[in-house]
Motif scaffolding. Structure first.
Motif, mmCIF file in Angstrom:
data_model
loop_
_atom_site.group_PDB
_atom_site.id
_atom_site.type_symbol
_atom_site.label_atom_id
_atom_site.label_comp_id
_atom_site.label_asym_id
_atom_site.label_seq_id
_atom_site.Cartn_x
_atom_site.Cartn_y
_atom_site.Cartn_z
ATOM 1 N N TYR A 43 45.323 53.637 -29.319
ATOM 2 C CA TYR A 43 45.079 53.029 -30.623
ATOM 3 C C TYR A 43 43.603 52.782 -30.939
ATOM 4 C CZ TYR A 43 50.075 52.726 -31.194
ATOM 5 O OH TYR A 43 51.400 53.055 -31.321
ATOM 6 N N GLY A 46 42.055 56.123 -31.461
ATOM 7 C CA GLY A 46 42.525 56.705 -32.700
ATOM 8 C C GLY A 46 41.879 56.096 -33.927
ATOM 9 N N ILE A 50 40.007 58.110 -36.795
ATOM 10 C CA ILE A 50 40.577 58.049 -38.141
ATOM 11 C C ILE A 50 39.509 57.710 -39.174
ATOM 12 C CG2 ILE A 50 42.081 56.674 -39.646
ATOM 13 C CD1 ILE A 50 43.960 56.448 -37.153
ATOM 14 N N SER A 69 45.127 59.416 -43.497
ATOM 15 C CA SER A 69 44.234 58.751 -42.552
ATOM 16 C C SER A 69 44.315 57.231 -42.700
ATOM 17 C CB SER A 69 42.789 59.222 -42.768
ATOM 18 O OG SER A 69 42.642 60.582 -42.413
ATOM 19 N N TYR A 71 46.925 55.633 -43.772
ATOM 20 C CA TYR A 71 48.222 55.284 -43.218
ATOM 21 C C TYR A 71 48.160 55.261 -41.692
ATOM 22 C CZ TYR A 71 53.224 55.642 -42.143
ATOM 23 O OH TYR A 71 54.484 55.432 -41.638
ATOM 24 N N TYR A 72 47.493 56.267 -41.117
ATOM 25 C CA TYR A 72 47.288 56.286 -39.666
ATOM 26 C C TYR A 72 46.602 55.002 -39.209
ATOM 27 C CZ TYR A 72 48.402 61.258 -38.899
ATOM 28 O OH TYR A 72 49.032 62.470 -38.771
ATOM 29 N N SER A 76 48.268 52.492 -36.763
ATOM 30 C CA SER A 76 47.601 52.314 -35.473
ATOM 31 C C SER A 76 47.425 50.831 -35.172
ATOM 32 C CB SER A 76 46.235 53.015 -35.477
ATOM 33 O OG SER A 76 46.393 54.408 -35.536
ATOM 34 N N SER A 137 50.755 65.481 -45.147
ATOM 35 C CA SER A 137 50.627 64.031 -45.085
ATOM 36 C C SER A 137 51.980 63.338 -44.985
ATOM 37 C CB SER A 137 49.868 63.523 -46.318
ATOM 38 O OG SER A 137 48.574 64.073 -46.359
ATOM 39 N N ALA A 140 53.650 63.775 -41.580
ATOM 40 C CA ALA A 140 52.909 63.025 -40.573
ATOM 41 C C ALA A 140 53.155 61.527 -40.725
ATOM 42 C CB ALA A 140 51.414 63.322 -40.684
ATOM 43 N N TRP A 141 53.340 61.063 -41.953
ATOM 44 C CA TRP A 141 53.677 59.648 -42.170
ATOM 45 C C TRP A 141 54.937 59.287 -41.385
ATOM 46 C CZ3 TRP A 141 53.238 58.406 -48.150
ATOM 47 C CH2 TRP A 141 51.888 58.387 -48.498
ATOM 48 N N MET A 144 54.249 59.275 -37.594
ATOM 49 C CA MET A 144 53.499 58.106 -37.131
ATOM 50 C C MET A 144 54.366 56.855 -37.109
ATOM 51 S SD MET A 144 50.423 58.484 -36.043
ATOM 52 C CE MET A 144 49.725 56.838 -36.245
ATOM 53 N N LEU A 158 55.523 65.226 -36.151
ATOM 54 C CA LEU A 158 54.080 65.451 -36.127
ATOM 55 C C LEU A 158 53.743 66.933 -36.010
ATOM 56 C CD1 LEU A 158 52.869 62.477 -33.889
ATOM 57 C CD2 LEU A 158 52.616 62.730 -36.363
#
Length: 207
Positions: A43, A46, A50, A69, A71-72, A76, A137, A140-141, A144, A158
């Motif tokens: 984390y 990351g 990010i 990003s 959202y990541y 995270s 995106s 990936a949401w 994650m 992912l």
């Protein structure tokens, strides 16, 4: 175009890669390797990557990727808090398969996210790749969200995102991000099988 021309173009793009992109890629590699090992340090590594990639993506009008990003970043922080609480209680956050309800939520995130992002991109931005940007995106949401909950299927979501993101990053001239995404795709395959092994070990210990 012959192989030699492709190779020359690749070398030129490598040389044109900024130091900021190299640093962002380095932290991205570190994050995914730590995630593969189910290590909480994924984390902080990351978060740094990010923030750097967010700046770079905004420069080339990858708006949905920039939202991804963000959202990541949120996920995270969310995942780090969950892991930290478990660690403080000396409890391991277990790896598990996704339940039917969780899988439905993940698909809802991916599908609804796609249409919302696509609508926003075509109506409120000057994006030239709204379909790919929205797809990468939104999937990936979902991935994650599953990763934060330690669900094995996170690797599948992912990688669906990764396989589309590779040509997208290349198209935008971010050759190192394209290579990073290819690396993430390969690692995610191994991550999926590693997490299956972790899950089986958990069952053995608990039985």
């Amino acid at each position: 175009m012959q192989f030699q021309e492709y190779f020359s173009l690749f070398i030129e793009q490598i040389k044109a890669t900024s130091y900021l992109e190299w640093i962002a890629v380095a932290f991205g590699v570190t994050e995914v390797m730590l995630a593969k090992r189910n290590n909480i340090l994924l984390y902080p590594a990351g978060i740094i990557g990010i923030l750097l990639s967010l700046y770079l993506k905004l420069k080339v009008r990858l708006y949905a990727e920039s939202l991804l990003s963000m959202y990541y970043l949120v996920m995270s922080i969310y995942g780090w808090i969950i892991w930290s609480k478990r660690k403080a209680k000396n409890e391991a956050l277990p790896v598990s398969w996704t339940s039917k309800q969780e899988l439905q939520i993940a698909f809802a995130i991916a599908i609804l996210g796609y249409f919302i992002l696509y609508f926003a991109l075509i109506n409120f931005t000057n994006s030239d790749v709204p379909i790919l940007d929205a797809f990468v995106s939104s999937t990936a949401w979902a991935g994650m969200w599953l990763l934060a909950r330690r669900k094995i299927e996170n690797w599948i979501f992912l990688n669906v995102s990764n396989i589309v993101a590779i040509p997208l990053m290349w198209h935008k001239g971010y050759v190192m991000f394209a290579l990073l995404t290819l690396f993430l795709f390969i690692v995610a395959i191994f991550g999926y099988f590693d997490w299956k092994k972790i899950y089986k070990r958990q069952l053995t210990v608990s039985s």
